[in-house]
Design a protein around this motif. Structure first.
Motif, PDB file in Angstrom:
ATOM      1  N   MET A   1      -2.681  49.710 143.959  1.00  0.00           N
ATOM      2  CA  MET A   1      -3.278  50.952 143.034  1.00  0.00           C
ATOM      3  C   MET A   1      -2.604  52.069 142.794  1.00  0.00           C
ATOM      4  N   ILE A   2      -1.310  52.362 144.212  1.00  0.00           N
ATOM      5  CA  ILE A   2      -0.522  53.067 143.853  1.00  0.00           C
ATOM      6  C   ILE A   2       0.673  52.601 142.725  1.00  0.00           C
ATOM      7  N   ALA A   3       1.091  50.607 143.019  1.00  0.00           N
ATOM      8  CA  ALA A   3       1.582  50.727 141.245  1.00  0.00           C
ATOM      9  C   ALA A   3       1.042  50.719 140.570  1.00  0.00           C
ATOM     10  N   GLY A   4      -0.333  50.281 140.753  1.00  0.00           N
ATOM     11  CA  GLY A   4      -0.609  50.185 138.871  1.00  0.00           C
ATOM     12  C   GLY A   4      -1.043  51.574 138.737  1.00  0.00           C
ATOM     13  N   GLY A   5      -1.339  53.027 139.503  1.00  0.00           N
ATOM     14  CA  GLY A   5      -1.162  54.415 138.759  1.00  0.00           C
ATOM     15  C   GLY A   5       0.028  55.161 138.539  1.00  0.00           C
ATOM     16  N   ALA A   6       0.845  54.206 139.558  1.00  0.00           N
ATOM     17  CA  ALA A   6       2.458  54.865 138.632  1.00  0.00           C
ATOM     18  C   ALA A   6       2.363  54.217 137.127  1.00  0.00           C
ATOM     19  N   LEU A   7       2.383  53.366 137.030  1.00  0.00           N
ATOM     20  CA  LEU A   7       2.826  52.483 135.690  1.00  0.00           C
ATOM     21  C   LEU A   7       1.884  52.723 134.455  1.00  0.00           C
ATOM     22  N   ILE A   8       0.587  53.674 134.910  1.00  0.00           N
ATOM     23  CA  ILE A   8       0.057  54.117 134.050  1.00  0.00           C
ATOM     24  C   ILE A   8       0.227  55.000 133.945  1.00  0.00           C
ATOM     25  N   THR A   9       0.504  56.579 134.992  1.00  0.00           N
ATOM     26  CA  THR A   9       1.145  57.190 134.592  1.00  0.00           C
ATOM     27  C   THR A   9       2.777  57.433 134.008  1.00  0.00           C
ATOM     28  N   VAL A  10       3.261  56.119 133.753  1.00  0.00           N
ATOM     29  CA  VAL A  10       4.742  55.899 133.638  1.00  0.00           C
ATOM     30  C   VAL A  10       4.572  56.394 131.968  1.00  0.00           C
ATOM     31  N   ASN A  11       3.543  55.717 131.593  1.00  0.00           N
ATOM     32  CA  ASN A  11       2.904  54.866 130.323  1.00  0.00           C
ATOM     33  C   ASN A  11       2.489  56.520 129.868  1.00  0.00           C
ATOM     34  N   ASP A  12       1.266  57.221 130.768  1.00  0.00           N
ATOM     35  CA  ASP A  12       0.980  58.443 129.431  1.00  0.00           C
ATOM     36  C   ASP A  12       2.452  59.316 129.517  1.00  0.00           C
ATOM     37  N   ALA A  13       4.325  59.519 130.414  1.00  0.00           N
ATOM     38  CA  ALA A  13       4.962  60.444 130.586  1.00  0.00           C
ATOM     39  C   ALA A  13       5.177  59.593 128.829  1.00  0.00           C
ATOM     40  N   ILE A  14       5.537  58.245 128.266  1.00  0.00           N
ATOM     41  CA  ILE A  14       6.263  57.656 127.360  1.00  0.00           C
ATOM     42  C   ILE A  14       5.180  58.091 125.971  1.00  0.00           C
ATOM     43  N   LEU A  15       3.712  58.380 126.369  1.00  0.00           N
ATOM     44  CA  LEU A  15       3.181  58.673 125.219  1.00  0.00           C
ATOM     45  C   LEU A  15       3.650  60.355 124.543  1.00  0.00           C
ATOM     46  N   LYS A  16       3.690  61.094 125.964  1.00  0.00           N
ATOM     47  CA  LYS A  16       3.758  61.888 126.049  1.00  0.00           C
ATOM     48  C   LYS A  16       4.781  62.360 124.366  1.00  0.00           C
ATOM     49  N   TRP A  17       6.112  61.788 124.933  1.00  0.00           N
ATOM     50  CA  TRP A  17       7.393  61.885 124.563  1.00  0.00           C
ATOM     51  C   TRP A  17       7.138  61.228 123.047  1.00  0.00           C
ATOM     52  N   LEU A  18       6.335  60.094 123.213  1.00  0.00           N
ATOM     53  CA  LEU A  18       6.420  59.421 121.763  1.00  0.00           C
ATOM     54  C   LEU A  18       5.561  60.579 120.712  1.00  0.00           C
ATOM     55  N   SER A  19       4.824  60.980 121.689  1.00  0.00           N
ATOM     56  CA  SER A  19       3.555  62.535 120.606  1.00  0.00           C
ATOM     57  C   SER A  19       4.273  62.816 119.530  1.00  0.00           C
ATOM     58  N   GLY A  20       5.325  63.467 120.947  1.00  0.00           N
ATOM     59  CA  GLY A  20       6.767  64.556 119.803  1.00  0.00           C
ATOM     60  C   GLY A  20       6.792  64.364 118.620  1.00  0.00           C
ATOM     61  N   SER A  21       6.733  62.991 118.334  1.00  0.00           N
ATOM     62  CA  SER A  21       7.696  63.206 117.067  1.00  0.00           C
ATOM     63  C   SER A  21       6.547  61.987 115.916  1.00  0.00           C
ATOM     64  N   TYR A  22       5.722  61.363 116.624  1.00  0.00           N
ATOM     65  CA  TYR A  22       4.775  60.596 114.983  1.00  0.00           C
ATOM     66  C   TYR A  22       3.523  61.153 115.521  1.00  0.00           C
ATOM     67  N   PRO A  23       2.839  61.153 114.642  1.00  0.00           N
ATOM     68  CA  PRO A  23       1.417  61.897 114.390  1.00  0.00           C
ATOM     69  C   PRO A  23       0.696  60.790 115.473  1.00  0.00           C
ATOM     70  N   VAL A  24      -0.390  61.724 115.703  1.00  0.00           N
ATOM     71  CA  VAL A  24      -1.240  60.790 117.192  1.00  0.00           C
ATOM     72  C   VAL A  24      -1.956  59.532 116.372  1.00  0.00           C
ATOM     73  N   GLY A  25      -2.250  59.553 115.093  1.00  0.00           N
ATOM     74  CA  GLY A  25      -2.726  58.798 114.718  1.00  0.00           C
ATOM     75  C   GLY A  25      -2.324  57.518 114.581  1.00  0.00           C
ATOM     76  N   GLU A  26      -0.845  57.576 114.623  1.00  0.00           N
ATOM     77  CA  GLU A  26       0.128  56.524 114.758  1.00  0.00           C
ATOM     78  C   GLU A  26       0.528  55.907 115.797  1.00  0.00           C
ATOM     79  N   VAL A  27       0.917  56.867 117.292  1.00  0.00           N
ATOM     80  CA  VAL A  27       0.804  55.978 118.581  1.00  0.00           C
ATOM     81  C   VAL A  27      -0.819  55.344 118.470  1.00  0.00           C
ATOM     82  N   MET A  28      -1.595  55.764 118.112  1.00  0.00           N
ATOM     83  CA  MET A  28      -2.396  54.960 118.766  1.00  0.00           C
ATOM     84  C   MET A  28      -2.997  53.905 118.149  1.00  0.00           C
ATOM     85  N   PHE A  29      -2.881  53.648 116.696  1.00  0.00           N
ATOM     86  CA  PHE A  29      -2.380  52.103 115.793  1.00  0.00           C
ATOM     87  C   PHE A  29      -1.489  51.024 116.872  1.00  0.00           C
ATOM     88  N   VAL A  30      -0.181  51.498 116.763  1.00  0.00           N
ATOM     89  CA  VAL A  30       0.810  51.253 117.555  1.00  0.00           C
ATOM     90  C   VAL A  30       0.811  50.160 118.793  1.00  0.00           C
TER      91      VAL A  30
END
Length: 272
Positions: A1-30
């Motif tokens: 559970m800790i490992a799975g949660g860590a991967l999800i949190t890293v995923n959220d961090a990447i989404l935050k990083w990408l959302s600074g350069s791309y529209p939210v709709g584009e991020v959702m699609f890709v």
């Protein structure tokens, strides 16, 4: 559970990083396109097209709409809030489920769990602090995502008696992809090679995280492993500080403590 949660949190961090350069709709699609790759594999393993037969179009549409709205609000919340703040607010999910269960699932909730719900919402008020200029109205975005997530879980409970899990997953992901694609006329940005790799990584992280969490529930009771989800906040604090130099203030830490305490008590009462 800790490992799975860590991967999800890293995923959220990447989404935050990408959302600074791309529209939210584009991020959702890709992101949805790459997440759908392992889902297609699961559909094939489950029996192909036959596994996608559904019995309640209304239920699927409702669940898909909730996921689309929740995804949109959460990604926007990531843009506007520190990573740890956004994730801390999403811990209100179990509290929303408990509060809505008597209305939507005809489940009985005793006064102790209602007390835990009240404690959790006090924590939310502390984090949002809706007074004067200090108000963090952006906090309503992950809070709304948490509410739609709770409603999604309740709808899923009702659908799970007849619908196959792979069908629920497939159509919900398809809805997110189509919703993101509908924003194309609003203007998308060309994706660089490095960022494309990050989008691919988000798909791998989500798939791996859900596999690990499923395995956690396979080997232990939900009430044993679920509290370890709160370790995500520690990982979010570390990532937020290392990548963006952000650290949650006393209001966020204090409010999160109330929310986590309420959630843990609800888990304890469900195990009793």
């Amino acid at each position: 559970m800790i490992a799975g949660g860590a991967l999800i949190t890293v995923n959220d961090a990447i989404l935050k990083w990408l959302s600074g350069s791309y529209p939210v709709g584009e991020v959702m699609f890709v992101r949805g396109v790459f997440v759908s790759i392992p889902i297609v594999f699961l559909v094939w393993r489950a029996g192909g097209i036959r596994s996608l037969i559904i019995f309640s179009w209304r239920g699927h549409l409702l669940r898909a709409g909730l996921v689309v709205c929740g995804t949109f609000m959460f990604i926007n919340g990531l843009i506007l809030l520190p990573l740890a703040d956004a994730i801390a607010i999403t811990f209100t999910g179990p509290i929303f489920v408990t509060a809505l269960a008597p209305l939507l699932l005809d489940e009985r909730v005793g006064w102790r769990r209602w007390g835990a719900v009240l404690v959790g919402f006090c924590g939310v008020l502390i984090m949002v602090r809706p007074t004067g200029e200090a108000a963090q109205w952006a906090a309503l975005l992950p809070l709304g995502a948490s509410l739609t997530g709770a409603l999604r879980d309740i709808v899923t409970r009702r659908l799970a008696f007849r619908e196959r899990s792979v069908a629920l997953l497939f159509y919900t992901t398809l809805a997110v992809v189509l919703a993101g694609l509908s924003t194309l006329p609003m203007g998308w940005q060309p994706i660089g090679a490095g960022d494309l790799g990050l989008f691919v990584l988000t798909g791998i992280l989500i798939g791996s995280a859900h596999f690990l969490m499923i395995e956690a529930f396979r080997y232990a009771e939900a009430t044993v492993v679920s509290p370890f989800k709160y370790f995500n906040l520690v990982i979010a604090v570390v990532l937020g500080f290392l990548v963006w130099g952000q650290f949650p203030d006393a209001w966020t830490i204090g409010g999160a403590a109330f929310v986590i305490a309420g959630g843990l008590y609800i888990l304890r009462r469900e195990a009793a």
